[in-house]
Scaffold this motif. Structure first.
Motif, PDB file in Angstrom:
ATOM      1  N   HIS A  21       0.852  -1.032  -0.006  1.00  0.00           N
ATOM      2  CA  HIS A  21      -0.093  -0.017  -0.073  1.00  0.00           C
ATOM      3  C   HIS A  21       0.760   1.198  -0.127  1.00  0.00           C
ATOM      4  O   HIS A  21       0.749   2.238  -0.839  1.00  0.00           O
ATOM      5  CB  HIS A  21      -0.919  -0.130   1.323  1.00  0.00           C
ATOM      6  CG  HIS A  21      -1.908   1.048   1.426  1.00  0.00           C
ATOM      7  ND1 HIS A  21      -1.538   2.108   2.222  1.00  0.00           N
ATOM      8  CD2 HIS A  21      -2.849   1.265   0.690  1.00  0.00           C
ATOM      9  CE1 HIS A  21      -2.358   3.171   1.932  1.00  0.00           C
ATOM     10  NE2 HIS A  21      -3.472   2.749   1.313  1.00  0.00           N
ATOM     11  N   LEU A  40      -0.619  -2.495  -5.999  1.00  0.00           N
ATOM     12  CA  LEU A  40      -1.757  -3.028  -5.051  1.00  0.00           C
ATOM     13  C   LEU A  40      -2.324  -4.461  -5.121  1.00  0.00           C
ATOM     14  O   LEU A  40      -3.079  -4.791  -4.332  1.00  0.00           O
ATOM     15  CB  LEU A  40      -3.032  -1.907  -5.256  1.00  0.00           C
ATOM     16  CG  LEU A  40      -2.630  -0.557  -4.466  1.00  0.00           C
ATOM     17  CD1 LEU A  40      -3.531   0.642  -5.203  1.00  0.00           C
ATOM     18  CD2 LEU A  40      -2.472  -0.678  -3.112  1.00  0.00           C
ATOM     19  N   GLN A  41      -2.083  -4.856  -6.294  1.00  0.00           N
ATOM     20  CA  GLN A  41      -2.663  -6.272  -6.592  1.00  0.00           C
ATOM     21  C   GLN A  41      -2.143  -7.347  -5.614  1.00  0.00           C
ATOM     22  O   GLN A  41      -2.700  -8.325  -5.387  1.00  0.00           O
ATOM     23  CB  GLN A  41      -2.416  -6.741  -8.079  1.00  0.00           C
ATOM     24  CG  GLN A  41      -2.837  -5.909  -9.249  1.00  0.00           C
ATOM     25  CD  GLN A  41      -4.248  -5.582  -8.908  1.00  0.00           C
ATOM     26  OE1 GLN A  41      -5.440  -6.143  -8.696  1.00  0.00           O
ATOM     27  NE2 GLN A  41      -4.456  -4.251  -8.789  1.00  0.00           N
ATOM     28  N   GLU A  43      -1.422  -6.450  -2.397  1.00  0.00           N
ATOM     29  CA  GLU A  43      -1.795  -5.894  -1.070  1.00  0.00           C
ATOM     30  C   GLU A  43      -2.618  -7.011  -0.361  1.00  0.00           C
ATOM     31  O   GLU A  43      -3.906  -7.008  -0.886  1.00  0.00           O
ATOM     32  CB  GLU A  43      -2.247  -4.482  -1.109  1.00  0.00           C
ATOM     33  CG  GLU A  43      -2.974  -3.793   0.282  1.00  0.00           C
ATOM     34  CD  GLU A  43      -1.923  -4.095   1.571  1.00  0.00           C
ATOM     35  OE1 GLU A  43      -0.944  -3.298   1.346  1.00  0.00           O
ATOM     36  OE2 GLU A  43      -2.289  -4.678   2.443  1.00  0.00           O
ATOM     37  N   LYS A  49      -6.263  -2.174   0.028  1.00  0.00           N
ATOM     38  CA  LYS A  49      -6.240  -2.250  -1.242  1.00  0.00           C
ATOM     39  C   LYS A  49      -7.173  -1.426  -2.187  1.00  0.00           C
ATOM     40  O   LYS A  49      -7.112  -0.573  -2.911  1.00  0.00           O
ATOM     41  CB  LYS A  49      -6.149  -3.621  -1.611  1.00  0.00           C
ATOM     42  CG  LYS A  49      -6.379  -3.933  -3.104  1.00  0.00           C
ATOM     43  CD  LYS A  49      -6.516  -5.408  -3.504  1.00  0.00           C
ATOM     44  CE  LYS A  49      -6.764  -5.564  -4.832  1.00  0.00           C
ATOM     45  NZ  LYS A  49      -7.023  -7.343  -5.189  1.00  0.00           N
TER      46      LYS A  49
END
Lengths: 175, 517
Positions: A21, A40-41, A43, A49
């Protein structure tokens, strides 16, 4: 105007940041929207996310994306002010009065129980004023639209009926 | 006929001149004429038809002269404030009908009385058969309509404007009425003629009913009436320096045809013109960039590309614009200039005709042709036309198309993209423009694409520029091929009007549900 309000909101609201993040936000600050999205994929925290994706979509002007991700983020934290702010602004931009009023109401309720410092409260108060103004303006336009549409329908139908009746009367009566 | 044609143009600054508006105006005029014929027929049997004809013509003339004066307050009664394009469908339908009924029903009904009164008067003067008199009147009125059609579109509106056109028409009616009364030699009739003549002249002194939408924060720099549309250039009022300028046509609502900012180059985020620069960034080099712009408008695309091209790369551009007044206003207020070998602007030319008559191959063709703000002309979105565009491109040439729509599955966006893919026999790239309802369609003759979400070197496709950063997100772009959704549009079958109506309806529902984009 909204840029400064947004910055105030972000600065005033501290959230715990996971590694992915935090890296995603850093990439976003650097203008690498795609990189931030990829980061973020990975997180694991659903709220972190989705709330960051809300912000990315806001930065990228993807209003539909803001609302999609906001819905998911709010499932985790229903009164998160930052997410609610972005969702409200997306509704305002889409001129969706009902949606905006609903989210602004939730934001006001969320802020009431957030326990902010005086400075944070001042900052959020400015944001709320602006959002409430925008919602009021949307509502005014909606009412004006409904009024004028109703007037146009009534006048059109009345004149059509009058003209039709006169024509019918004139034809039936003969010279 | 002059009044009928000019009537649509009178409503155009507020409601546009779409098929809906034309239908409403023609419908109202036909209803009024039917009413007038019926009333005129009754009046004609009560004696003294020439005097009645004279008075009727005078009243019709007075009514026509008043139309431009009273149009603004009447239209404002029915036009909602701050209307966005996707909210406009119902407002245009009912608002234009109500305004047309209020404005045009009375004078057109009075005009309708003229024909039967004229027939009766001619028959009385000639003392001949009713059929002969009717034939003479119908022949004269049809010839008058013929003159009115050509004269209004090609002469009166472009040279005199809307108000001047109405004034000319009303002047002709008043003159004809006065002549009829003079022939009648009745003192009452002469007094009536004098009275109406004074009233008619007074309408000229009342002052023009402003058609400016008068939005707060904007000032109008120039406006005019062309053969095609009402045009205005407005400027954003800023505390210092020049604000952004927009060229708007007809109703405008929240849209614009061209935009200008003081410096050349990319515009702020949200303007689709920025995507026209992608091909230049995707194919760097030093050789001149050969560009054809179909739908030049105020030249925004040219200014964006000129700002993006490196100093050592020349722009050889040909711009095609249908409306000469757009070019004239853009030259005066939006710095529309072209330099470089072979660079030229052609006004008064249809894009497809121009394409067929333009020699040479291009590195990029920009297609940005719209009528009435949102309507793609049917002959400019077909398989055959896209094939002609492909054939006019160099080996690595790009086609950039601006599309309006509310999603990748929008009926217009999907169908035009699929049609283009079929013509280019490969996949085309569809990009959503952030913060807008525009989509950019990019086709390439070579069908070579380096665009992808993962593993792409963004610097090769220009995405290192922050203006294009949003294109690196998923759901903001996609490839479309000839097998995807939508329908392939052809010259033989191109229901683009139906698709556009569906697009606006579905778009309004989508935005209302808060899932726009």
């Amino acid at each position: 105007m909204i840029g400064s309000l947004l910055c105030s909101a972000l600065l005033s609201f501290a959230v715990h940041q996971g590694d992915h993040h935090a890296r995603a936000l850093a990439l976003l600050e650097g203008g690498d929207v795609g990189g931030a999205w990829i980061e973020l994929q990975f997180e694991p925290d659903a709220f972190l996310k989705e709330s960051a994706l809300v912000r990315i979509c806001h930065e990228a002007g993807d209003l539909g994306g803001v609302l999609r991700h906001a819905r998911l983020a709010l499932l985790e934290r229903p009164t998160d002010p930052e997410v609610l702010f972005f969702a409200a602004w997306a509704h305002v931009s889409l001129r969706n009065c009902t949606g905006a009023a609903n989210v602004v109401g939730r934001l006001a309720a969320g802020l009431a129980g957030a326990g902010f410092s005086a400075e944070e409260e001042k900052s959020w108060s400015g944001i709320m004023d602006r959002l409430e103004y925008e919602v009021g303006e949307l509502r005014r336009l909606e009412v004006d639209r409904a009024d004028k549409m109703a007037r146009a329908r009534v006048v059109s139908l009345t004149l059509l009926v009058l003209a039709g009746s006169l024509l019918g009367w004139s034809s039936i009566k003969g010279p | 006929m002059v009044v009928e044609l000019a009537a649509v143009r009178l409503l155009a600054p507020w409601y546009g001149s779409s098929q809906v508006v034309w239908t409403n105006v023609i419908g109202v005029v036909l209803l009024a004429l039917a009413l007038g014929y019926s009333i005129g027929g009754r009046l004609s049997t009560r004696g003294n038809p020439l005097a009645k004809l004279g008075v009727t013509l005078l009243l019709a003339g007075l009514g026509a002269a008043l139309l431009p004066v009273v149009s603004t307050p009447i239209v404002r009664l029915f036009l909602p404030e701050g209307l966005a394009l996707h909210e406009a469908a119902d407002a245009v339908l009912w608002g234009s009908l109500a305004a047309a009924l209020c404005l045009f029903l009375p004078p057109a009904a009075v005009l309708g009385c003229v024909a039967p009164l004229a027939v009766e008067a001619v028959q009385e003067i000639q003392k001949g058969a009713a059929g002969r008199a009717g034939g003479a009147v119908l022949s004269a009125s049809t010839l008058g309509s013929l003159l009115g059609v050509f004269g209004t579109s090609h002469l009166l509106i472009p040279h005199l404007g809307i108000r001047g056109t109405f004034w000319m028409a009303s002047g002709a009616l008043v003159f004809a009425g006065a002549l009829a009364l003079f022939l009648q030699r009745g003192s009452r009739g002469t007094r009536a003629a004098l009275l109406v003549g004074v009233g008619w002249a007074a309408t000229f002194c009342i002052g023009e009913s402003s058609s400016s939408r008068g939005n707060e924060g904007w000032r109008e720099l120039a406006s005019g009436e062309s053969t095609y549309q009402s045009i205005r250039v407005v400027e954003e009022i800023v505390p210092a320096g020049d604000g952004m300028r927009f060229l708007q046509v007809n109703e405008g609502f929240d849209s614009f045809q061209s935009v200008w900012q003081p410096q050349e180059g990319l515009l702020p985020l949200g303007y689709y013109y920025n995507d026209f620069a992608l091909p230049v960034l995707m194919r760097p080099g030093t050789e001149p960039w050969r560009l054809l712009v179909l739908g030049l408008g105020g030249g925004t695309a040219l200014r964006v590309l000129r700002g993006v091209l490196p100093d050592d790369r020349e722009l050889h551009a040909i711009g095609i614009e249908l409306d000469p007044l757009v070019v004239e206003l853009a030259r005066d207020h939006m710095q529309l200039t072209l330099a470089g070998p072979g660079s030229e602007v052609h006004a008064n030319l249809d894009a497809r005709v121009a394409l067929r008559n333009t020699e040479g191959l291009f590195d990029q063709i920009i297609l940005d042709c719209y009528a009435n703000q949102v309507e793609i002309p049917p002959h400019l979105c077909t398989l055959e036309f896209f094939r002609e565009l492909r054939d006019a491109l160099g080996e690595y040439g790009f086609l950039s198309v601006n599309l309006g729509g509310f999603g990748f599955d929008d009926p217009v966006v999907a169908s035009v993209a699929r049609t283009c893919a079929a013509a280019f026999e490969g996949k085309v790239l569809l990009l959503r423009v952030p913060r807008s309802r525009n989509y950019s369609l990019l086709a390439r003759r070579s069908n070579e694409w380096a665009w992808g979400m993962h593993g792409t070197d963004w610097s090769t496709v220009g995405l290192e520029n922050e203006q294009f950063a949003s294109h690196s997100l998923p759901d903001t772009w996609r490839y479309v091929d000839a097998q995807d959704g939508g329908r392939v549009l052809t010259d033989d079958r191109c229901p683009i009007e139906l698709l556009q109506a569906r697009s606006i309806k579905e778009g309004a529902e989508r935005l209302g549900a808060g899932t726009g984009g």
